[in-house]
Design an enzyme around this catalytic site. Structure first.
Site, PDB file in Angstrom:
ATOM      1  N   HIS A 111     -22.163-119.730 -37.735  1.00 45.92           N
ATOM      2  CA  HIS A 111     -23.034-119.201 -38.791  1.00 45.92           C
ATOM      3  C   HIS A 111     -22.138-118.517 -39.826  1.00 45.92           C
ATOM      4  O   HIS A 111     -21.523-117.488 -39.560  1.00 45.92           O
ATOM      5  CB  HIS A 111     -24.052-118.213 -38.220  1.00 45.92           C
ATOM      6  CG  HIS A 111     -25.085-118.899 -37.367  1.00 45.92           C
ATOM      7  ND1 HIS A 111     -25.548-118.386 -36.190  1.00 45.92           N
ATOM      8  CD2 HIS A 111     -25.728-120.083 -37.547  1.00 45.92           C
ATOM      9  CE1 HIS A 111     -26.456-119.221 -35.674  1.00 45.92           C
ATOM     10  NE2 HIS A 111     -26.574-120.263 -36.479  1.00 45.92           N
ATOM     11  N   GLU A 137     -21.211-114.669 -40.651  1.00 42.70           N
ATOM     12  CA  GLU A 137     -20.760-113.741 -39.609  1.00 42.70           C
ATOM     13  C   GLU A 137     -19.241-113.590 -39.676  1.00 42.70           C
ATOM     14  O   GLU A 137     -18.514-113.971 -38.768  1.00 42.70           O
ATOM     15  CB  GLU A 137     -21.258-114.241 -38.244  1.00 42.70           C
ATOM     16  CG  GLU A 137     -22.787-114.287 -38.197  1.00 42.70           C
ATOM     17  CD  GLU A 137     -23.376-115.017 -36.990  1.00 42.70           C
ATOM     18  OE1 GLU A 137     -22.616-115.419 -36.100  1.00 42.70           O
ATOM     19  OE2 GLU A 137     -24.607-115.177 -36.966  1.00 42.70           O
ATOM     20  N   ARG A 177     -25.996-118.946 -43.998  1.00 43.52           N
ATOM     21  CA  ARG A 177     -25.844-119.073 -42.550  1.00 43.52           C
ATOM     22  C   ARG A 177     -25.647-120.524 -42.113  1.00 43.52           C
ATOM     23  O   ARG A 177     -24.976-120.807 -41.121  1.00 43.52           O
ATOM     24  CB  ARG A 177     -27.128-118.498 -41.941  1.00 43.52           C
ATOM     25  CG  ARG A 177     -27.502-118.922 -40.568  1.00 43.52           C
ATOM     26  CD  ARG A 177     -28.902-118.371 -40.241  1.00 43.52           C
ATOM     27  NE  ARG A 177     -29.435-118.936 -39.013  1.00 43.52           N
ATOM     28  CZ  ARG A 177     -29.388-118.326 -37.829  1.00 43.52           C
ATOM     29  NH1 ARG A 177     -28.820-117.157 -37.715  1.00 43.52           N
ATOM     30  NH2 ARG A 177     -29.908-118.888 -36.758  1.00 43.52           N
ATOM     31  N   HIS A 237     -20.220-115.377 -32.035  1.00 44.01           N
ATOM     32  CA  HIS A 237     -21.120-115.080 -33.151  1.00 44.01           C
ATOM     33  C   HIS A 237     -21.014-113.579 -33.426  1.00 44.01           C
ATOM     34  O   HIS A 237     -20.298-112.874 -32.720  1.00 44.01           O
ATOM     35  CB  HIS A 237     -22.563-115.403 -32.776  1.00 44.01           C
ATOM     36  CG  HIS A 237     -22.825-116.849 -32.507  1.00 44.01           C
ATOM     37  ND1 HIS A 237     -23.822-117.551 -33.132  1.00 44.01           N
ATOM     38  CD2 HIS A 237     -22.235-117.728 -31.672  1.00 44.01           C
ATOM     39  CE1 HIS A 237     -23.827-118.799 -32.703  1.00 44.01           C
ATOM     40  NE2 HIS A 237     -22.875-118.931 -31.807  1.00 44.01           N
ATOM     41  N   GLU A 279     -22.121-112.127 -29.076  1.00 42.11           N
ATOM     42  CA  GLU A 279     -22.626-111.604 -30.351  1.00 42.11           C
ATOM     43  C   GLU A 279     -21.905-110.280 -30.567  1.00 42.11           C
ATOM     44  O   GLU A 279     -22.180-109.296 -29.878  1.00 42.11           O
ATOM     45  CB  GLU A 279     -24.144-111.363 -30.306  1.00 42.11           C
ATOM     46  CG  GLU A 279     -24.994-112.619 -30.204  1.00 42.11           C
ATOM     47  CD  GLU A 279     -25.220-113.304 -31.551  1.00 42.11           C
ATOM     48  OE1 GLU A 279     -24.734-112.787 -32.580  1.00 42.11           O
ATOM     49  OE2 GLU A 279     -25.877-114.345 -31.560  1.00 42.11           O
TER      50      GLU A 279
END
Lengths: 309, 94
Positions: free
Chosen positions: A69, A72, A127, A196, A270
């Site tokens: 994405h 990020e 994104r 991510h 994440e």
């Protein structure tokens, strides 16, 4: 003469600068690091993987990717720092040395280069990919809804303008298909780790369904150990669990595909933060983020090394 | 380059499945151009949404009408973006 020593890992960089830094790493550690092209993006940018290998045919390997994405940014920055860490500490750090004496590592630093460039030049909050479809004003597909794992199911959109648009069919995005082809052709990938950012989670399958994977107990134990290692540095707290239980049902995700393909150790990180900065995490947090993430990654990679299957 | 002046990021705390349903309805309202950073799934988890300036009133009214609690995580996205740009310029200069 090339050297990586002047590169500022604590700053955000353009794609060009990242690719140059990857070249420099490969030049500086030429016996250990090489740069492979595994495909090209929709807009014809190369997809480069750093291969860390001490040699030998048919070795088991660990796959790492970052920044699927585009917005990020801390993930791409973390991946580059990680590359430098692995390269520079082989031969001095016993854990990295033993890992690379056993396995190869493949690291895709910028998984979605078109999106990354777009987020630098046109829309910081971009994104998706930048693929176009005839008859639609809206551009791009969410590349983490495009894998062949419950494709088209809950938690993905069939609306082209949506930020979680899944695409017309699984693997429609060349960025996704290039990874799938590479992993299938390699045939001996033992771990699939995707990085991510936002919301501080460490997840394992599944996301396309809310049932536990066959290796649930082991993955949960490995994930919790990795999260504890990560937390030990700066106290950053991570929640661990399946995608469905920790965040929400999301179909067509990469680690669901890799797990169902037979790669047992499939995890998604994440990274920071919890909302204060969103995808605009200040650059002075890049290195702390990378340092703590490394402890989590290393914990998983050591487990993979010590538990061949 | 697209700007985000006045855009805010709201953290929403749903207290029931019914409120989650309402937030999922909000997600379908494409004209509001909401950017869900954390999607509504269950009341135990927050929902983070970047709300364009032009949709702020509508979203706040929606949340107020349904008695859904929220706080502001980021007051002005463009403000942080400007700081990031400045940081990048100074890094490049360095």
């Amino acid at each position: 003469e090339r050297s990586n020593s002047n590169f500022n890992y604590g700053a955000y960089h353009s794609l060009e600068s990242i690719y140059t830094a990857m070249d420099d790493l490969a030049a500086e550690y030429h016996g250990l690091v090489s740069k492979l092209q595994i495909g090209e993006s929709y807009e014809k940018r190369p997809l480069y993987v750093l291969k860390f290998s001490t040699g030998g045919p048919d070795r088991p390997a660990i796959w790492l990717d970052a920044g699927i994405h585009a917005r990020e940014w801390v993930t791409q920055a973390t991946a580059l720092w990680t590359a430098q860490k692995i390269a520079s500490e082989y031969g001095t750090d016993p854990s990295i040395t033993s890992l690379l004496d056993t396995m190869d590592i493949f690291l895709l630093v910028v998984t979605n280069p078109d999106g990354y460039v777009y987020s630098h030049t046109k829309n910081r909050m971009w994104r998706k990919t930048r693929s176009k479809a005839a008859g639609s004003f809206c551009v791009g597909v969410d590349p983490n809804r495009n894998w062949d794992a419950g494709f088209g199911g809950p938690g993905s959109s069939d609306q082209r303008c949506s930020d979680s648009y899944r695409g017309p069919h699984a693997n429609s995005e060349v960025e996704v298909k290039s990874i799938v082809d590479f992993i299938k052709n390699h045939g001996n990938i033992k771990a699939f780790l995707t990085i991510h950012s936002y919301s501080q989670l460490l997840m394992y399958p599944y996301g396309y369904k809310c049932t536990e994977p066959a290796d649930y107990r082991e993955l949960d134990t490995v994930g919790k150990a990795a999260a504890n290692a990560l937390t030990s540095l700066h106290g950053t707290s991570f929640k661990v669990g399946t995608i469905c239980s920790t965040i929400y049902q999301a179909s067509g995700g990469s680690i669901d595909w890799s797990y169902d393909f037979g790669i047992k150790y499939s995890f998604a990180f994440e990274l920071r933060d919890t909302g204060r900065y969103g995808f605009l995490l200040p650059a002075d947090q890049i290195i702390p983020t990378a340092e703590e993430t490394w402890l989590g990654l290393k914990s998983i990679m050591e487990h993979v090394r010590d538990h061949p299957y | 380059m697209e700007t985000f002046s006045g855009d805010q990021v709201l953290r929403i705390r749903a207290s029931s499945d019914d409120q989650i349903d309402k937030l999922q309805l909000l997600e379908t309202l494409e004209h509001l151009q909401l950017d869900f950073w954390l999607h509504p799934s269950n009341p135990a988890l927050p929902v983070d949404i970047r709300v364009p300036f032009g949709s702020l009133q509508a979203v706040r009214a929606f949340l107020g009408y349904h008695d859904i609690k929220y706080s502001i995580l980021i007051e002005d996205v463009q403000g942080i973006l400007n700081e990031e740009k400045q940081e990048m310029i100074s890094n490049q200069r360095r």
